[in-house]
Design a protein around this motif. Structure first.
Motif, PDB file in Angstrom:
ATOM      1  N   SER A  35       0.826  -1.204   0.000  1.00  0.00           N
ATOM      2  CA  SER A  35       0.000   0.000   0.000  1.00  0.00           C
ATOM      3  C   SER A  35       0.862   1.257   0.000  1.00  0.00           C
ATOM      4  O   SER A  35       0.531   2.247  -0.660  1.00  0.00           O
ATOM      5  CB  SER A  35      -0.956   0.005   1.187  1.00  0.00           C
ATOM      6  OG  SER A  35      -0.236   0.057   2.402  1.00  0.00           O
ATOM      7  N   LEU A  36       1.982   1.231   0.695  1.00  0.00           N
ATOM      8  CA  LEU A  36       2.904   2.363   0.681  1.00  0.00           C
ATOM      9  C   LEU A  36       3.496   2.553  -0.711  1.00  0.00           C
ATOM     10  O   LEU A  36       3.594   3.692  -1.198  1.00  0.00           O
ATOM     11  CB  LEU A  36       4.018   2.128   1.709  1.00  0.00           C
ATOM     12  CG  LEU A  36       5.082   3.215   1.824  1.00  0.00           C
ATOM     13  CD1 LEU A  36       4.473   4.494   2.372  1.00  0.00           C
ATOM     14  CD2 LEU A  36       6.215   2.748   2.706  1.00  0.00           C
ATOM     15  N   LEU A  37       3.852   1.477  -1.361  1.00  0.00           N
ATOM     16  CA  LEU A  37       4.399   1.548  -2.717  1.00  0.00           C
ATOM     17  C   LEU A  37       3.375   2.113  -3.701  1.00  0.00           C
ATOM     18  O   LEU A  37       3.697   2.975  -4.518  1.00  0.00           O
ATOM     19  CB  LEU A  37       4.847   0.150  -3.159  1.00  0.00           C
ATOM     20  CG  LEU A  37       5.455   0.048  -4.552  1.00  0.00           C
ATOM     21  CD1 LEU A  37       6.789   0.777  -4.601  1.00  0.00           C
ATOM     22  CD2 LEU A  37       5.618  -1.391  -4.942  1.00  0.00           C
ATOM     23  N   VAL A  38       2.140   1.673  -3.605  1.00  0.00           N
ATOM     24  CA  VAL A  38       1.087   2.192  -4.486  1.00  0.00           C
ATOM     25  C   VAL A  38       0.856   3.670  -4.219  1.00  0.00           C
ATOM     26  O   VAL A  38       0.718   4.470  -5.145  1.00  0.00           O
ATOM     27  CB  VAL A  38      -0.215   1.375  -4.298  1.00  0.00           C
ATOM     28  CG1 VAL A  38      -1.397   2.052  -4.973  1.00  0.00           C
ATOM     29  CG2 VAL A  38      -0.029  -0.026  -4.832  1.00  0.00           C
ATOM     30  N   TRP A  39       0.824   4.061  -2.952  1.00  0.00           N
ATOM     31  CA  TRP A  39       0.604   5.462  -2.599  1.00  0.00           C
ATOM     32  C   TRP A  39       1.732   6.349  -3.135  1.00  0.00           C
ATOM     33  O   TRP A  39       1.483   7.417  -3.691  1.00  0.00           O
ATOM     34  CB  TRP A  39       0.483   5.589  -1.087  1.00  0.00           C
ATOM     35  CG  TRP A  39       0.331   6.990  -0.616  1.00  0.00           C
ATOM     36  CD1 TRP A  39      -0.672   7.855  -0.919  1.00  0.00           C
ATOM     37  CD2 TRP A  39       1.224   7.703   0.243  1.00  0.00           C
ATOM     38  NE1 TRP A  39      -0.460   9.056  -0.293  1.00  0.00           N
ATOM     39  CE2 TRP A  39       0.696   8.984   0.428  1.00  0.00           C
ATOM     40  CE3 TRP A  39       2.420   7.367   0.881  1.00  0.00           C
ATOM     41  CZ2 TRP A  39       1.317   9.930   1.217  1.00  0.00           C
ATOM     42  CZ3 TRP A  39       3.021   8.313   1.667  1.00  0.00           C
ATOM     43  CH2 TRP A  39       2.481   9.585   1.828  1.00  0.00           C
ATOM     44  N   LEU A  40       2.964   5.893  -2.981  1.00  0.00           N
ATOM     45  CA  LEU A  40       4.090   6.683  -3.487  1.00  0.00           C
ATOM     46  C   LEU A  40       4.068   6.764  -5.015  1.00  0.00           C
ATOM     47  O   LEU A  40       4.382   7.813  -5.590  1.00  0.00           O
ATOM     48  CB  LEU A  40       5.411   6.080  -3.008  1.00  0.00           C
ATOM     49  CG  LEU A  40       5.720   6.259  -1.530  1.00  0.00           C
ATOM     50  CD1 LEU A  40       6.965   5.483  -1.155  1.00  0.00           C
ATOM     51  CD2 LEU A  40       5.864   7.725  -1.175  1.00  0.00           C
ATOM     52  N   THR A  41       3.703   5.683  -5.673  1.00  0.00           N
ATOM     53  CA  THR A  41       3.623   5.677  -7.128  1.00  0.00           C
ATOM     54  C   THR A  41       2.550   6.643  -7.621  1.00  0.00           C
ATOM     55  O   THR A  41       2.788   7.439  -8.532  1.00  0.00           O
ATOM     56  CB  THR A  41       3.329   4.259  -7.650  1.00  0.00           C
ATOM     57  OG1 THR A  41       4.326   3.384  -7.147  1.00  0.00           O
ATOM     58  CG2 THR A  41       3.334   4.217  -9.157  1.00  0.00           C
ATOM     59  N   ALA A  44       3.646  10.242  -7.056  1.00  0.00           N
ATOM     60  CA  ALA A  44       4.692  10.652  -7.990  1.00  0.00           C
ATOM     61  C   ALA A  44       4.110  10.903  -9.373  1.00  0.00           C
ATOM     62  O   ALA A  44       4.508  11.859 -10.069  1.00  0.00           O
ATOM     63  CB  ALA A  44       5.766   9.573  -8.063  1.00  0.00           C
ATOM     64  N   LEU A  45       3.158  10.092  -9.800  1.00  0.00           N
ATOM     65  CA  LEU A  45       2.526  10.294 -11.098  1.00  0.00           C
ATOM     66  C   LEU A  45       1.704  11.567 -11.113  1.00  0.00           C
ATOM     67  O   LEU A  45       1.656  12.259 -12.131  1.00  0.00           O
ATOM     68  CB  LEU A  45       1.653   9.087 -11.446  1.00  0.00           C
ATOM     69  CG  LEU A  45       2.393   7.794 -11.787  1.00  0.00           C
ATOM     70  CD1 LEU A  45       1.400   6.662 -11.976  1.00  0.00           C
ATOM     71  CD2 LEU A  45       3.244   7.977 -13.031  1.00  0.00           C
ATOM     72  N   GLN A  46       1.074  11.901 -10.014  1.00  0.00           N
ATOM     73  CA  GLN A  46       0.279  13.126  -9.951  1.00  0.00           C
ATOM     74  C   GLN A  46       1.160  14.363 -10.009  1.00  0.00           C
ATOM     75  O   GLN A  46       0.818  15.333 -10.667  1.00  0.00           O
ATOM     76  CB  GLN A  46      -0.575  13.148  -8.690  1.00  0.00           C
ATOM     77  CG  GLN A  46      -1.767  12.221  -8.757  1.00  0.00           C
ATOM     78  CD  GLN A  46      -2.578  12.241  -7.483  1.00  0.00           C
ATOM     79  OE1 GLN A  46      -2.152  12.795  -6.474  1.00  0.00           O
ATOM     80  NE2 GLN A  46      -3.753  11.639  -7.525  1.00  0.00           N
ATOM     81  N   THR A  47       2.305  14.327  -9.333  1.00  0.00           N
ATOM     82  CA  THR A  47       3.186  15.490  -9.356  1.00  0.00           C
ATOM     83  C   THR A  47       3.817  15.667 -10.727  1.00  0.00           C
ATOM     84  O   THR A  47       4.033  16.786 -11.176  1.00  0.00           O
ATOM     85  CB  THR A  47       4.287  15.378  -8.278  1.00  0.00           C
ATOM     86  OG1 THR A  47       4.996  14.164  -8.475  1.00  0.00           O
ATOM     87  CG2 THR A  47       3.706  15.438  -6.888  1.00  0.00           C
ATOM     88  N   ASN A  48       4.099  14.558 -11.433  1.00  0.00           N
ATOM     89  CA  ASN A  48       4.641  14.653 -12.782  1.00  0.00           C
ATOM     90  C   ASN A  48       3.603  15.189 -13.758  1.00  0.00           C
ATOM     91  O   ASN A  48       3.929  15.928 -14.686  1.00  0.00           O
ATOM     92  CB  ASN A  48       5.164  13.301 -13.271  1.00  0.00           C
ATOM     93  CG  ASN A  48       6.452  12.916 -12.578  1.00  0.00           C
ATOM     94  OD1 ASN A  48       7.155  13.768 -12.046  1.00  0.00           O
ATOM     95  ND2 ASN A  48       6.757  11.633 -12.580  1.00  0.00           N
TER      96      ASN A  48
END
Length: 51
Positions: A35-41, A44-48
């Protein structure tokens, strides 16, 4: 659960080892890491996409 002669329920004591096994600690750790990995992904996609 068993009942004694009077009809009262006799509760069996659960050993600590089986109590810890019922918590499924390794599965919970893996689930939290995923869940942490999905949240970080996703973050990161939203900021890009925004900037």
């Amino acid at each position: 659960m068993k009942k004694n002669a009077v009809g009262r329920i006799l509760y069996q004591k659960v050993p600590v080892k089986s109590r810890l096994a019922s918590w499924h600690i390794p599965a919970r750790i893996i689930c939290l890491l995923l869940s942490l990995l999905v949240w970080l992904t996703v973050s990161a996609l939203q900021t890009n996409a925004l900037g």
